[in-house]
Design a protein around this motif. Structure first.
Motif, PDB file in Angstrom:
ATOM      1  N   LYS A  77       3.966 -25.931 -19.489  1.00 62.50           N
ATOM      2  CA  LYS A  77       3.112 -26.461 -18.157  1.00 62.50           C
ATOM      3  C   LYS A  77       2.997 -28.229 -18.009  1.00 62.50           C
ATOM      4  CE  LYS A  77      -1.076 -27.456 -15.707  1.00 62.50           C
ATOM      5  NZ  LYS A  77      -0.914 -28.858 -16.218  1.00 62.50           N
ATOM      6  N   GLU A  78       2.931 -28.554 -20.018  1.00 64.18           N
ATOM      7  CA  GLU A  78       3.056 -30.390 -19.881  1.00 64.18           C
ATOM      8  C   GLU A  78       4.191 -30.284 -19.819  1.00 64.18           C
ATOM      9  OE1 GLU A  78       2.314 -32.161 -24.408  1.00 64.18           O
ATOM     10  OE2 GLU A  78       1.149 -30.267 -24.094  1.00 64.18           O
ATOM     11  N   ARG A  79       5.398 -29.458 -20.378  1.00 67.76           N
ATOM     12  CA  ARG A  79       6.949 -30.486 -20.639  1.00 67.76           C
ATOM     13  C   ARG A  79       7.810 -30.007 -19.507  1.00 67.76           C
ATOM     14  NH1 ARG A  79       8.688 -29.355 -26.612  1.00 67.76           N
ATOM     15  NH2 ARG A  79       6.803 -29.730 -28.074  1.00 67.76           N
ATOM     16  N   ILE A  80       7.429 -29.222 -18.762  1.00 70.07           N
ATOM     17  CA  ILE A  80       8.546 -29.252 -18.000  1.00 70.07           C
ATOM     18  C   ILE A  80       7.432 -28.864 -16.492  1.00 70.07           C
ATOM     19  CG2 ILE A  80       9.905 -26.953 -16.540  1.00 70.07           C
ATOM     20  CD1 ILE A  80      10.644 -27.881 -19.895  1.00 70.07           C
ATOM     21  N   VAL A  81       6.863 -28.077 -15.916  1.00 69.21           N
ATOM     22  CA  VAL A  81       6.118 -28.497 -15.253  1.00 69.21           C
ATOM     23  C   VAL A  81       5.938 -30.268 -14.893  1.00 69.21           C
ATOM     24  CG1 VAL A  81       4.440 -27.266 -13.196  1.00 69.21           C
ATOM     25  CG2 VAL A  81       5.433 -25.692 -15.217  1.00 69.21           C
ATOM     26  N   ASP A  82       4.370 -30.032 -15.808  1.00 69.61           N
ATOM     27  CA  ASP A  82       4.172 -31.402 -15.572  1.00 69.61           C
ATOM     28  C   ASP A  82       4.861 -32.536 -14.638  1.00 69.61           C
ATOM     29  OD1 ASP A  82       1.481 -30.506 -15.336  1.00 69.61           O
ATOM     30  OD2 ASP A  82       1.213 -30.901 -17.241  1.00 69.61           O
ATOM     31  N   TYR A  83       6.608 -32.832 -15.890  1.00 63.55           N
ATOM     32  CA  TYR A  83       7.672 -33.521 -16.091  1.00 63.55           C
ATOM     33  C   TYR A  83       8.164 -34.032 -14.629  1.00 63.55           C
ATOM     34  CZ  TYR A  83      11.991 -35.187 -16.855  1.00 63.55           C
ATOM     35  OH  TYR A  83      13.833 -35.796 -16.745  1.00 63.55           O
ATOM     36  N   MET A  84       8.387 -31.941 -14.113  1.00 61.55           N
ATOM     37  CA  MET A  84       9.460 -31.831 -12.566  1.00 61.55           C
ATOM     38  C   MET A  84       8.357 -32.286 -11.369  1.00 61.55           C
ATOM     39  SD  MET A  84      10.226 -27.657 -12.396  1.00 61.55           S
ATOM     40  CE  MET A  84      10.245 -27.577 -10.554  1.00 61.55           C
ATOM     41  N   PHE A  85       6.817 -32.101 -12.042  1.00 63.34           N
ATOM     42  CA  PHE A  85       5.739 -32.519 -10.782  1.00 63.34           C
ATOM     43  C   PHE A  85       5.861 -34.010 -10.435  1.00 63.34           C
ATOM     44  CE2 PHE A  85       3.144 -29.206 -10.664  1.00 63.34           C
ATOM     45  CZ  PHE A  85       3.711 -28.167  -9.209  1.00 63.34           C
ATOM     46  N   ASN A  86       5.510 -34.844 -11.476  1.00 65.55           N
ATOM     47  CA  ASN A  86       6.187 -36.468 -12.291  1.00 65.55           C
ATOM     48  C   ASN A  86       7.822 -36.441 -11.146  1.00 65.55           C
ATOM     49  OD1 ASN A  86       5.511 -38.962 -12.784  1.00 65.55           O
ATOM     50  ND2 ASN A  86       6.590 -38.230 -15.446  1.00 65.55           N
ATOM     51  N   GLU A  87       8.498 -36.548 -12.133  1.00 66.29           N
ATOM     52  CA  GLU A  87      10.007 -36.299 -11.532  1.00 66.29           C
ATOM     53  C   GLU A  87       9.321 -36.485  -9.674  1.00 66.29           C
ATOM     54  OE1 GLU A  87      13.568 -37.440 -13.797  1.00 66.29           O
ATOM     55  OE2 GLU A  87      11.285 -38.009 -14.271  1.00 66.29           O
ATOM     56  N   TYR A  88       9.337 -35.636  -9.306  1.00 73.02           N
ATOM     57  CA  TYR A  88       9.378 -35.638  -7.502  1.00 73.02           C
ATOM     58  C   TYR A  88       9.066 -36.755  -7.432  1.00 73.02           C
ATOM     59  CZ  TYR A  88      12.251 -30.889  -6.966  1.00 73.02           C
ATOM     60  OH  TYR A  88      13.351 -30.372  -7.503  1.00 73.02           O
ATOM     61  N   GLU A  89       7.646 -36.970  -7.787  1.00 77.96           N
ATOM     62  CA  GLU A  89       7.152 -37.979  -7.077  1.00 77.96           C
ATOM     63  C   GLU A  89       7.780 -39.488  -7.649  1.00 77.96           C
ATOM     64  OE1 GLU A  89       2.164 -37.718  -7.306  1.00 77.96           O
ATOM     65  OE2 GLU A  89       3.098 -37.419  -9.378  1.00 77.96           O
ATOM     66  N   ASP A  97      16.195 -26.260 -15.765  1.00 74.97           N
ATOM     67  CA  ASP A  97      16.730 -24.988 -16.526  1.00 74.97           C
ATOM     68  C   ASP A  97      17.323 -25.917 -17.901  1.00 74.97           C
ATOM     69  OD1 ASP A  97      16.498 -22.772 -15.323  1.00 74.97           O
ATOM     70  OD2 ASP A  97      17.644 -23.929 -13.597  1.00 74.97           O
ATOM     71  N   VAL A  98      18.066 -27.249 -17.489  1.00 71.62           N
ATOM     72  CA  VAL A  98      18.291 -27.723 -19.060  1.00 71.62           C
ATOM     73  C   VAL A  98      17.495 -28.441 -20.353  1.00 71.62           C
ATOM     74  CG1 VAL A  98      19.551 -30.393 -19.657  1.00 71.62           C
ATOM     75  CG2 VAL A  98      20.096 -28.643 -17.902  1.00 71.62           C
ATOM     76  N   LEU A  99      15.720 -28.972 -18.994  1.00 69.63           N
ATOM     77  CA  LEU A  99      14.612 -28.855 -19.853  1.00 69.63           C
ATOM     78  C   LEU A  99      14.188 -28.210 -20.206  1.00 69.63           C
ATOM     79  CD1 LEU A  99      12.847 -31.464 -17.147  1.00 69.63           C
ATOM     80  CD2 LEU A  99      14.285 -32.012 -19.202  1.00 69.63           C
ATOM     81  N   GLY A 377      18.158 -37.966 -11.353  1.00 65.90           N
ATOM     82  CA  GLY A 377      16.913 -37.479 -11.926  1.00 65.90           C
ATOM     83  C   GLY A 377      17.481 -36.282 -12.565  1.00 65.90           C
ATOM     84  N   GLN A 378      19.069 -36.052 -12.383  1.00 61.32           N
ATOM     85  CA  GLN A 378      19.882 -34.747 -12.333  1.00 61.32           C
ATOM     86  C   GLN A 378      21.140 -34.575 -14.060  1.00 61.32           C
ATOM     87  OE1 GLN A 378      20.306 -31.293 -11.676  1.00 61.32           O
ATOM     88  NE2 GLN A 378      19.040 -31.424  -9.484  1.00 61.32           N
ATOM     89  N   PHE A 379      21.532 -33.788 -14.739  1.00 60.85           N
ATOM     90  CA  PHE A 379      22.339 -34.454 -15.493  1.00 60.85           C
ATOM     91  C   PHE A 379      23.689 -34.260 -15.242  1.00 60.85           C
ATOM     92  CE2 PHE A 379      17.966 -32.806 -17.466  1.00 60.85           C
ATOM     93  CZ  PHE A 379      18.156 -33.660 -18.742  1.00 60.85           C
ATOM     94  N   VAL A 380      24.249 -35.121 -15.991  1.00 57.46           N
ATOM     95  CA  VAL A 380      25.936 -35.564 -15.688  1.00 57.46           C
ATOM     96  C   VAL A 380      26.065 -35.037 -17.224  1.00 57.46           C
ATOM     97  CG1 VAL A 380      25.847 -37.898 -16.846  1.00 57.46           C
ATOM     98  CG2 VAL A 380      27.638 -37.006 -15.341  1.00 57.46           C
ATOM     99  N   ALA A 381      26.933 -34.213 -17.538  1.00 59.05           N
ATOM    100  CA  ALA A 381      27.963 -33.483 -19.246  1.00 59.05           C
ATOM    101  C   ALA A 381      29.286 -34.157 -18.730  1.00 59.05           C
ATOM    102  CB  ALA A 381      27.407 -32.115 -18.973  1.00 59.05           C
ATOM    103  N   TRP A 382      29.533 -34.230 -20.425  1.00 59.13           N
ATOM    104  CA  TRP A 382      30.736 -34.432 -20.483  1.00 59.13           C
ATOM    105  C   TRP A 382      31.410 -33.696 -21.434  1.00 59.13           C
ATOM    106  CZ3 TRP A 382      27.241 -38.117 -19.667  1.00 59.13           C
ATOM    107  CH2 TRP A 382      26.752 -38.606 -21.211  1.00 59.13           C
ATOM    108  N   TYR A 383      32.994 -33.731 -21.864  1.00 57.94           N
ATOM    109  CA  TYR A 383      33.513 -32.652 -21.788  1.00 57.94           C
ATOM    110  C   TYR A 383      34.777 -33.595 -22.352  1.00 57.94           C
ATOM    111  CZ  TYR A 383      30.963 -29.078 -20.125  1.00 57.94           C
ATOM    112  OH  TYR A 383      29.391 -28.032 -19.252  1.00 57.94           O
TER     113      TYR A 383
END
Length: 395
Positions: A77-89, A97-99, A377-383
């Motif tokens: 809840k603290e690390r994923i869900v609260d972070y998600m709400f905060n980011e959407y806000e 999923d990455v988080l 807010g999304q992730f970019v990944a490089w290879y």
């Protein structure tokens, strides 16, 4: 005999991962993570975790391995869900999923496993781990899965050397059909189970419904911006430096309501994300409308017609230093350093040619072709070839 704790999720991938490790002679312990029981954010009446933990238990029993459930819902809840709400806000679109991999599976969960005396943690991810020696030191590689259709390296793009050193990916060399075949042959109850959809570990959830629990609906307008606006067709100015050019191309367009026409209403700009087509409920346009930007402060959604609308495309993105991560720390770029890579800005997107440019405040990722719906807010990944070497949050 090395001890491995497997994150048994109740799905076919982790079931087969546990089976393979046992075959390889490891001492295997199955651990199910319970990450959700907050009824204030109820998610449908289905309770996937009960069914999943039951399936995980049946698999462990069949394989003859010890099994237990750990409750990580407070940390989740603290690390994923609260972070998600905060980011959407904030008008950003997080990738839970990455988080979840960085914060829960390979952090909280890994610590529990190591406390149980584990040498390694294993998951049912479709990716591979490599080990090379560099300057007399072992360096771990995160390699894409052998099954191109299922490669999940992107979801692990935030892992560290420390985490990789203690991780095993038993099914990384297999394809999904091969995994199902093994599960069927071994009579595992999960053999034909459908892949889980939805939020990592929470299960089926319609995101707007989920977000509405904490982010109140608020009516605003949907504005259509015509692609004939002059700034979409302006010639690029002359640049004095590469950095100036990158800054120019990474800047997103900013819109005002007066530049377009109001075509509908919505219930909250924070429920929408760039590139989204569904859920706008606006008809009567020649081509479907796509979200080209959201303004959460003014509660306005800006849209454009058709997936070729210029407002959807950008060539360059920026990652700030504090959201920049190198899986291969030894390859981290110095200031003014550049690197030719293949990159993706979302899971399953085919890899795209790009160049990294390190500057004082962070890192530019400059694509050869403009990319659709680069989303904050999304992730970019490089290879480099099939190795994921770094990632960052799009700012």
């Amino acid at each position: 005999m090395k001890r491995v704790v497997v994150g048994l999720s109740g799905g076919v991938d982790s079931s087969v991962a546990a089976y393979l490790l046992k075959e390889q002679g490891y001492e295997v312990i199955g651990l199910f993570m319970k990450n959700w029981h907050d009824d204030s954010v109820t998610i449908s009446d289905e309770c996937p975790w009960l069914e999943d933990s039951n399936d995980a238990l049946i698999v462990a029993d069949k394989l003859g391995i010890p099994f237990q459930t750990v409750d990580l819902s407070a940390q989740y809840k603290e690390r994923i869900v609260d972070y998600m709400f905060n980011e959407y806000e904030r008008g950003r679109t997080p990738n839970p999923d990455v988080l979840c991999n960085r914060e829960i599976k390979f952090d909280v969960f890994m610590k529990i496993a190591l406390d149980l005396g584990a040498d390694f943690v294993a998951t049912g991810h479709y990716c591979r781990k490599g080990t090379i020696t560099k300057d007399g030191k072992e360096v771990y590689q995160l390699l894409s899965g052998a099954d191109n259709n299922k490669d999940q390296s992107y979801f692990l793009c935030q892992l560290s050397q420390e985490q990789l050193s203690k991780t095993l990916f038993p099914i990384g060399e297999l394809t999904k059909p091969e995994v199902r075949e093994i599960a069927t042959r071994e009579n595992l109850v999960t053999a034909d189970k459908k892949d889980s959809q939805g939020l990592c570990f929470i299960g089926k959830v319609r995101l707007p419904d989920f977000l509405q629990q904490k982010l109140r609906p608020k009516e605003g307008v949907i504005v259509e911006i015509p692609e004939t606006r002059p700034y979409f067709h302006a010639k690029a100015p002359k640049f004095n430096s590469k950095v100036e050019e990158l800054a120019h191309f990474s800047k997103k367009y900013s819109y005002t309501v007066s530049e377009g026409k109001v075509v509908g209403k919505h219930q909250g700009a924070h429920y929408f994300t760039k590139g989204q087509r569904k859920g706008l409920a606006v008809g009567g346009t020649a081509e479907p409308l796509f979200v080209i930007d959201t303004d959460v402060d003014e509660n306005v959604i800006y849209t454009g017609q058709g997936k070729g609308h210029p407002g959807l495309y950008r060539r360059t993105l920026f990652v700030t230093n504090d959201e920049l991560h190198w899986v291969r720390e030894d390859l981290a770029l110095p200031i003014d350093g550049t690197m030719e890579v293949m990159a993706r800005i979302r899971y399953r997107q085919p890899l795209q040619k790009a160049t990294l440019y390190k500057v004082d405040g962070g890192l530019y990722v400059d694509f050869e072709q403009p990319q659709s719906a680069i989303t904050e807010g999304q992730f970019v990944a490089w290879y480099l070839e099939d190795e994921l070497v770094g990632s960052g949050v799009i700012s």
